[in-house]
Design an enzyme around this catalytic site. Structure first.
Site, PDB file in Angstrom:
ATOM      1  N   ALA A 209       0.970  -1.024   0.522  1.00 15.96           N
ATOM      2  CA  ALA A 209      -0.227   0.386  -0.305  1.00 15.96           C
ATOM      3  C   ALA A 209       0.689   1.267   0.028  1.00 15.96           C
ATOM      4  CB  ALA A 209      -0.755  -0.024   1.431  1.00 15.96           C
ATOM      5  N   THR A 211       4.021   1.586  -1.570  1.00 17.45           N
ATOM      6  CA  THR A 211       4.458   2.122  -2.674  1.00 17.45           C
ATOM      7  C   THR A 211       3.191   2.894  -3.872  1.00 17.45           C
ATOM      8  OG1 THR A 211       6.165   0.455  -2.203  1.00 17.45           O
ATOM      9  CG2 THR A 211       5.438   1.594  -4.943  1.00 17.45           C
ATOM     10  N   GLY A 212       2.074   2.040  -3.536  1.00 19.80           N
ATOM     11  CA  GLY A 212       0.768   1.948  -4.457  1.00 19.80           C
ATOM     12  C   GLY A 212       0.215   3.299  -4.091  1.00 19.80           C
ATOM     13  N   GLU A 230      -2.775  -3.320  -7.454  1.00 21.25           N
ATOM     14  CA  GLU A 230      -3.228  -4.352  -6.159  1.00 21.25           C
ATOM     15  C   GLU A 230      -2.074  -3.773  -5.343  1.00 21.25           C
ATOM     16  OE1 GLU A 230      -5.386  -6.378  -7.266  1.00 21.25           O
ATOM     17  OE2 GLU A 230      -6.572  -4.931  -8.946  1.00 21.25           O
ATOM     18  N   CYS A 264      -0.885 -11.785   0.171  1.00 22.27           N
ATOM     19  CA  CYS A 264      -2.107 -10.174   0.058  1.00 22.27           C
ATOM     20  C   CYS A 264      -3.005 -10.851   0.574  1.00 22.27           C
ATOM     21  CB  CYS A 264      -1.922  -9.401  -0.989  1.00 22.27           C
ATOM     22  SG  CYS A 264      -2.781 -10.328  -2.064  1.00 22.27           S
TER      23      CYS A 264
END
Ligand code: NAD
Ligand code: SIN
Length: 471
Positions: A209, A211-212, A230, A264
């Site tokens: 999360a 990095t996202g 994702e 995940c």
């Protein structure tokens, strides 16, 4: 050449497995940009044929691929083999999905008009992969992207670059033009260079999360580019009104500790009826005590291997201690089996009376336990997270499952099944910090092409019925 080369080491042994020069995003994007239009212009049947050849190449190389995945990730051979099988199966799933989700359609329209829905590829798509499924997860973006007529620049995780390189070589060996699927070796710096490259048309990301969210911020100023995220989860498994506590324990162990907790969709929180807590813990402790933890090629095959590296193992050990300092009560200590190697035993902490909770994804074999007096409290606890990837209920009561399904906020909601092991033939994605509403797997077709609607007629025959003066 430490600054120029990326080294991959085997988590189980520490041996150097592979080394490769760090790549250059500009070069790879330029090659892909020069190649994509010719690939997009090929008939779909030709692209399908090429991807079927790719599946055959992977089939022929399955043993070598399995061995490499096991060595580079540390996961047991049996599990690496299932990853290779999933890579092969992805092609047929994507062909079906392409035609069902993004194929051509004729839409009903008034006389003399043909209203056609067709899809076009975006152009050059970047794919950033994680280390836990270094082949299956990037492949879940790459195959649908190529099928739709895009070119791809793929940067595997810096922790599993050899598996990424093997995957790309299989595409090339199948005759897919080398310019259409490019390998970019490197770490976050190369990821940043790729993500911010002006000549990509989109980014398909699987990873954490943190990095996202950074990528989402960066792409906010680029609405013309597609971004599919994702990300992780803080997934609950709820055990309530179930007579078979051995099966409940198996489902909890499979959910929380398969792949050493590096999925995940792994269960991070066990939420249990306080009346079932003691007998369930007894079953869990018996089962966990029997788990074989070992190197990927060990005989008999282990249930789980090491986590990805020593730094990760240190961070997880520290996190386990932090949970205790927050008032968590250790139910089963997480231990380092071999000094200086990242083999961890499953740890469990009772957080029911803790002074504070942390809503973070601890990506390893740590399970937090919460005892609850009512099912409503259990659901509230399960939903008390910013993430929303997967959730499971273990119960014999269908009414409880109805209530659970209706009230849980997650993209995967299971009943008497583990939180993980999602099917590639179904949509895969989560809400909250788990994704940005562009689910992958079966729905990956949706973000690999954009719809074009055309109102068409063979002849330019037209008339105006209203709003004209007499001639
Ligand atoms: P990560 O976010 O650290 O790295 C993922 C990729 O992004 C790597 O290739 C990395 O080099 C690159 N990267 C890192 N920082 C970057 C930046 N600032 N800009 C551009 N690229 C950058 O993730 P990871 O640790 O490799 O993988 C584990 C994570 O992946 C877990 O959080 C797990 O939940 C998640 N995951 C999600 C799914 C899913 O489908 N939802 C599946 C598997 C894993
Ligand atoms: C993952 O993608 O990390 C796990 C998928 C699954 O097991 O559900």
């Amino acid at each position: 050449m430490p600054d120029q080369e990326l080294l991959s080491t085997e988590p189980a042994t520490g041996a150097v497995l592979w080394r490769h020069p760090i790549g250059d995003a500009d070069t790879e994007v330029a090659i892909a940009r020069a190649s994509w239009a010719a690939w997009a212009a090929r008939p779909l049947a030709v692209r399908i044929e090429a991807l079927r050849r790719f599946a055959n190449v992977v089939r022929q190389r399955a043993d070598a691929f399995t061995d490499l995945l096991a060595r580079e990730t540390g996961k047991p051979l049996w599990e690496a083999r299932t990853e290779v099988e999933t890579v092969i199966a992805k092609v047929d799933i994507s062909v079906t999905s392409y035609s069902e989700r993004t194929g051509q359609r004729r839409i009903e329209a008034p006389m003399n008009t043909r209203l056609a829905l067709r899809h076009k590829p975006h152009g050059v798509l970047a794919v950033l992969g994680p280390y836990n499924f270094p082949a299956h997860l990037p492949n879940g973006h790459i195959v649908p992207a190529l099928l739709a007529g895009n070119a791809v620049v793929f940067k595997p995780s810096e922790k599993t670059p050899a598996s990424g390189a093997f995957l790309v070589d299989c595409f090339h060996a199948a005759g897919i033009p080398e310019g259409c699927i490019r390998l970019l070796i490197g770490g976050p710096d190369q990821g940043k260079a790729l993500a911010s490259h002006p000549d990509i048309d989109g980014l398909l990301f699987t990873g954490s999360a943190n990095t996202g969210i950074a990528l989402n911020r960066q792409f906010a100023a680029r609405p013309e580019k597609i971004l599919a995220l994702e990300m992780g989860g803080n997934n609950p498994i709820v055990v309530w009104n179930t007579p078979d506590l051995y099966s409940a324990a198996v489902l909890v162990v499979q959910s929380a500790f398969t792949t050493a907790g590096q999925r995940c969709t792994a269960a991070r929180r066990l939420i249990v009826d306080e009346k079932l807590f003691e007998p369930l813990m007894a079953e869990l402790n018996k089962l966990i005590g029997r788990l074989i933890i070992g190197e990927p090629h060990a005989d008999p095959q282990p249930f789980m291997g090491p986590v990805i590296d020593n730094n990760t193992a240190d961070m997880l050990t520290e996190s386990f201690l932090t949970l205790s300092t927050m008032g968590g009560r250790p139910l089963r200590h997480m231990e380092r089996l071999i000094e200086n190697r990242p083999f961890l035993t499953p740890g469990m902490v009772d957080m029911t009376e803790a002074r504070e909770k942390v809503d973070v994804e601890l990506f390893g074999p740590i399970l937090q336990v919460f005892r609850k007096a009512s099912f409503e409290e259990a659901i509230a606890e399960a939903n008390d997270t910013r993430y929303g990837l997967s959730a499971s209920l273990v119960s014999q009561d269908p009414r409880l499952y109805d209530q659970f399904w209706a009230n849980i906020r997650a993209g995967i909601v299971n009943w008497n099944k583990p939180t993980n092991g999602a099917s590639s033939a179904a949509p895969f994605g989560g809400v909250g910090w788990s994704g940005n509403h562009r689910p992958s797997a079966y729905y990956a077709a949706d973000y690999c092409a954009y719809p074009v609607v055309s109102s068409e007629s063979e002849q330019a025959r037209a008339a105006m019925g209203v709003g004209l003066r007499d001639a």
